[in-house]
Design an enzyme around this catalytic site. Structure first.
Site, mmCIF file in Angstrom:
data_model
loop_
_atom_site.group_PDB
_atom_site.id
_atom_site.type_symbol
_atom_site.label_atom_id
_atom_site.label_comp_id
_atom_site.label_asym_id
_atom_site.label_seq_id
_atom_site.Cartn_x
_atom_site.Cartn_y
_atom_site.Cartn_z
ATOM 1 C CD GLU B 135 4.714 4.532 -2.822
ATOM 2 O OE1 GLU B 135 5.349 5.055 -1.883
ATOM 3 O OE2 GLU B 135 5.093 3.499 -3.390
ATOM 4 C CG HIS B 138 5.560 4.475 2.557
ATOM 5 N ND1 HIS B 138 5.883 3.589 3.558
ATOM 6 C CD2 HIS B 138 5.771 3.816 1.389
ATOM 7 C CE1 HIS B 138 6.282 2.438 3.002
ATOM 8 N NE2 HIS B 138 6.207 2.551 1.692
ATOM 9 C CG HIS B 144 7.615 -1.502 3.271
ATOM 10 N ND1 HIS B 144 8.803 -1.379 2.621
ATOM 11 C CD2 HIS B 144 6.713 -0.832 2.525
ATOM 12 C CE1 HIS B 144 8.631 -0.668 1.525
ATOM 13 N NE2 HIS B 144 7.362 -0.322 1.443
ATOM 14 C CB CYS B 150 -0.981 -5.403 5.348
ATOM 15 S SG CYS B 150 -0.869 -3.697 5.884
ATOM 16 C CB CYS B 172 -1.007 -1.144 9.137
ATOM 17 S SG CYS B 172 0.575 -1.980 8.891
#
Ligand SMILES: [Zn+2]
Ligand SMILES: [Zn+2]
Lengths: 459, 188
Positions: B135, B138, B144, B150, B172
Site C-alpha cells: 500500500e 502505491h 501493480h 514482487c 519496481c
C-alpha cells in the site's frame, strides 16, 4: 498466433460499480470500458467491439436480461456475465438459461471474480495484458547464480539445463545451505512453466496437521473456525512448480496423501467433495538419507520412486573449493550493487582465508559472510579482518561470556551493520521476523535517530 | 543534491496489536529509505462502520486519514485490525492513492486464525509487512506489477499474499527511487 487481448464492457447504472470494477480490470491487465445504461452500451457496440460483457441484471429502462438478448442478436458469440445481488439470483439463473456464460453475486469476492473472468478469457483464447507483459519481462533464468568452474558445478549446470526442458519430477539433494532452493528456482525459471508461480513449502517447519491443510486447503465449514474457503499450495502451484523443501520431514500419512496427488493429479480440499484438477511440476529437496529412512520405515518406498525420477546432488562447498573465489566475487558484486556501493575487491589474503575455511554452512554461509563484509568494510578492498570468520575459529572474546550476552552482542552488531534493515538482519541471523523483533524488545535495543539512508546504503 | 528524507507516519486505527505497529516502524525505514514515526493521534473507525456489512468502509477511512495528513512530503499509513470493504468487493486488504499521501492496510484477514488455522505470528508479521509495503508502494507512486516475485503484485486472496515476495522486483525498485508525479487513482 499471438493471442489477442481481452476487451471487457461493464454495464451498470451505479457509478461506484463502474468505477471500481473498471479500475480493477485495468489493473488486472484487461482493456475495459463502461456504460451507464443498456442504451449507451448498444451505442458503444456500433463503433467498437468487446469480447466479454458484464451486465447488471437490474437497471432502469432496458434491464440486463433484455440487453443480453439484444447483444446476442448483434453479436452471437458475445460472452455475457451477469452481475446480480443475492435477492435477484433467480433472474440470473434465468439469464443462464438464455445463454449467459456465468453470473457473479455482488459484492464480489475478488478471488472468485478473477476466477470467473479468467475462465471466460481462456475459453475465448484471449489473454490479459498482464499475461502478455509477463512474457515480455525477460525473466532472470538464474543460471548465472550457479557460479563456479569446478567439474561438479559444470555438471550441476548441465543437469539443470537438461531437466528444465522436460517436465519430470526432480529430487535435489545436498547438505543444508548448499542452495537447493536456488536449483529449484533455476529449473522453474528455465522451464515452460516459468510464467506461472513457483510455490515453496518448507515441510520441516510445519506440523503434520498444519501441513495437510497448507497443501490441500479447506472448504468453508471443514472444521470449527473454518468460516472461509482456503486454497492449498497444490492449487496455488497449478500451472507452475511446487517446491517441497525438506521432504524427508513429512509424516507417513501425508506421504500417502502426496503420493495419491502425484498419481491422480487431482485433489479434494479438506472437507470438500469437489474434485479439483491440479497440474504442477514437483521438485523435492532433502538433506536426509532417504534410503536409510526407507529401511527404517520412516519414508515410503513408493513415494521415493515417484520423486526420485531425476536426482541432482549438490556437493558441499568444501568439496569444490576452487569455486570459492568466483562465488565470493559473485556475491561481492551482488551486494555492492544492492547497497549502492562502488566496485569492491577482495584482498588476496582475504581470498585465501575464504578458500581455506571449512564452510559447514556451505554457500549460504559464504554468502552471509560476504554480505557482512560489504556492510562493515569502509574501503573498496575487503581485507581478511573484514571477514566475520574469526568468531567461527577460536572465539577469543566469547570466553567467559554467557550465551545470552553473546547473542545480545551479535544481534546488536548485525542491526548496526545492516542499518536496522530488519529483513536483511533477520536473514543474516537466520531467524524469522518475530524472533528478531522479540530479541530487540528483550534486549531493549533502540534504533538511533539516524538518517536511514546513511545506515542502510540501500536507498 | 540530496532530497530531504521522507517521513512515514503510522496511525493506529481502532484496536490494533501494538507489536505489529512497532514492528512496521522498525522494518519500513530500511525498505523505503524513510524515517518512520508513530502518530500520537489515533483514528477511531466508528464513522466508517457499515451496519449491514459489519465491516468498515475502506475509502471513508482513507479520506479520514487524508484529512489528518498535513502538507509536506510525508506519507501516512493507517494500520487497522478491523475488516475493510469497498462496495463492490466482499473485502479489501487495504487501499491507497497512487502517488498520494495516504495508505491504509488491515491485518484482519492476515491472521491464520481468521481461516480457522493455528495462530502463526511469524507468518502474520510477514503478511503485514508485505501489505504495508504494497500500500505504501502505491502511495509512493507505484502501480501493480505482474511479477510473482514482487510485493506490488496484486493479491485477491491471502493465498496470493503468501505467494509474492516481501520486496520490490528489479523493475519496481528503481521506479520507487525516482518517482515522477503520478496521477492519482485509488488502488487496493
Ligand atoms: Zn514489480
Ligand atoms: Zn494494490
Amino acid at each position: 498466433m499471438e493471442p489477442t487481448r481481452a476487451r471487457i464492457l461493464i454495464v451498470d447504472d451505479e457509478a461506484v460499480v463502474r468505477d471500481s470494477l473498471g479500475d480493477w480490470f485495468r489493473d488486472e491487465g484487461y482493456e475495459c470500458d463502461t456504460a451507464e445504461s443498456a442504451k449507451v452500451a448498444l451505442e458503444k457496440l456500433t463503433h467498437g467491439s468487446w469480447d466479454i460483457f458484464l451486465l447488471d441484471i437490474r437497471m432502469p429502462g432496458i434491464d440486463g436480461l433484455e440487453l443480453q438478448r439484444k447483444l446476442k442478436e448483434a453479436q452471437p458469440d458475445a460472452t455475457v456475465i451477469i452481475m446480480t445481488a443475492y435477492a435477484s439470483v433467480e433472474s440470473a439463473v434465468e439469464a443462464m438459461k438464455q445463454g449467459a456464460y456465468d453470473y457473479i453475486i455482488k459484492p464480489f469476492n475478488p478471488d472468485d471474480l478473477e476466477h470467473t473472468i479468467q475462465k471466460a478469457v481462456e475459453r475465448k483464447q484471449l489473454v490479459s495484458e498482464n499475461q502478455q507483459l509477463r512474457t515480455k519481462i525477460d525473466e532472470l533464468n538464474l543460471l548465472h547464480e550457479i557460479v563456479g568452474t569446478s567439474a561438479a558445478t559444470r555438471r550441476l549446470l548441465e543437469q539443470v539445463a537438461m531437466v528444465s526442458a522436460s517436465d519430470t519430477t526432480v529430487l535435489v539433494r545436498g547438505e543444508s545451505g548448499t542452495g537447493k532452493e536456488l536449483i529449484a528456482r533455476a529449473i522453474h525459471a528455465n522451464s515452460g512453466r516459468r510464467y506461472m508461480p513457483i510455490v515453496v513449502v518448507n515441510c520441516g517447519a510445519l506440523s503434520e496437521g498444519v501441513l495437510e491443510s497448507e497443501l490441500f486447503g479447506h472448504e468453508k465449514g471443514a472444521f470449527t473456525g473454518a468460516q472461509y474457503r482456503r486454497k492449498g499450495k497444490f492449487e496455488m502451484a497449478d500451472g507452475g512448480t511446487l517446491f517441497l523443501d525438506e521432504i524427508g520431514d513429512i509424516g507417513l500419512k501425508t506421504q500417502v496423501d502426496l503420493l495419491r496427488v502425484l498419481e491422480e493429479k487431482k485433489i479434494f480440499r479438506v472437507g470438500g467433495n469437489v474434485e479439483i484438477p491440479v497440474n504442477f511440476r514437483l521438485i523435492a529437496a532433502t538433506n536426509k538419507n532417504l534410503e536409510t529412512m526407507i529401511s527404517e520405515e520412516k519414508f515410503r518406498e513408493d513415494l521415493y520412486y515417484r520423486i526420485n525420477v531425476f536426482s541432482i546432488t549438490i556437493p558441499p562447498l568444501r568439496e569444490r573449493r576452487e569455486d570459492i573465489p568466483l562465488l565470493a566475487d559473485h556475491f561481492l558484486k551482488k551486494f555492492a550493487r544492492g547497497m549502492n556501493r562502488p566496485l569492491m575487491k577482495l584482498s588476496s589474503e582475504a581470498k585465501e582465508v575464504l578458500t581455506n575455511f571449512e564452510w559447514p554452512g556451505n554457500v549460504r554461509e559464504l554468502q552471509n559472510a560476504i554480505e557482512r563484509a560489504v556492510l562493515v568494510c569502509q574501503s573498496a578492498k575487503i581485507m581478511a579482518e573484514d571477514l566475520p570468520l574469526k568468531m567461527n575459529h577460536a572465539n577469543g572474546n566469547a570466553a567467559g561470556r554467557s550465551l545470552a550476552e553473546i547473542e545480545r552482542l551479535h544481534i546488536k552488531r548485525t542491526l548496526e551493520e545492516t542499518g536496522w534493515n530488519i529483513y536483511r538482519a533477520a536473514r543474516l541471523l537466520e531467524i524469522d521476523r518475530v524472533t528478531l523483533y522479540n530479541r530487540i524488545k528483550k534486549y531493549g535495543f533502540k534504533r538511533e535517530a539516524i538518517d536511514p539512508r546513511a545506515g542502510s546504503k540501500a536507498s | 543534491m540530496q532530497s530531504p528524507v521522507t517521513e512515514i507516519k503510522l496511525v493506529a486505527i481502532g484496536d490494533v496489536d501494538r507489536e505489529l505497529i512497532e514492528y512496521l516502524s522498525l522494518t519500513l525505514p530500511g525498505t523505503f529509505g524513510a524515517r518512520c514515526v508513530l502518530s500520537a493521534t489515533e483514528l477511531n473507525p466508528r464513522a466508517a462502520y457499515n451496519e449491514t456489512r459489519r465491516q468498515y468502509h475502506s475509502t471513508q477511512l482513507l479520506q479520514q486519514l487524508h484529512d489528518m495528513a498535513g502538507s509536506g512530503c510525508g506519507k501516512l499509513l493507517g494500520v487497522t485490525d478491523v475488516d475493510l470493504f469497498i462496495p463492490i468487493f466482499t473485502f479489501v486488504f487495504g487501499e491507497a492513492q497512487v502517488g498520494g499521501s495516504c495508505a491504509l492496510m488491515s491485518a484482519h484477514r492476515l491472521h491464520q486464525t481468521f481461516y480457522g488455522l493455528p495462530d502463526d505470528r511469524a507468518l502474520l508479521f510477514e503478511r503485514v509487512e508485505k501489505e504495508a509495503t504494497h500500500e505504501l508502494g502505491h502511495a509512493f507512486g507505484l502501480a501493480h506489477c505482474p511479477d510473482f516475485n514482487c510485493v506490488m503484485r496484486f493479491s485477491n486472496s491471502v493465498e496470493e499474499v503468501d505467494l509474492k515476495a516481501s520486496d520490490f522486483c528489479r523493475l519496481c525498485e528503481p521506479k520507487l527511487r525516482q518517482m515522477p508525479d503520478a496521477t492519482l487513482a485509488a488502488r487496493c
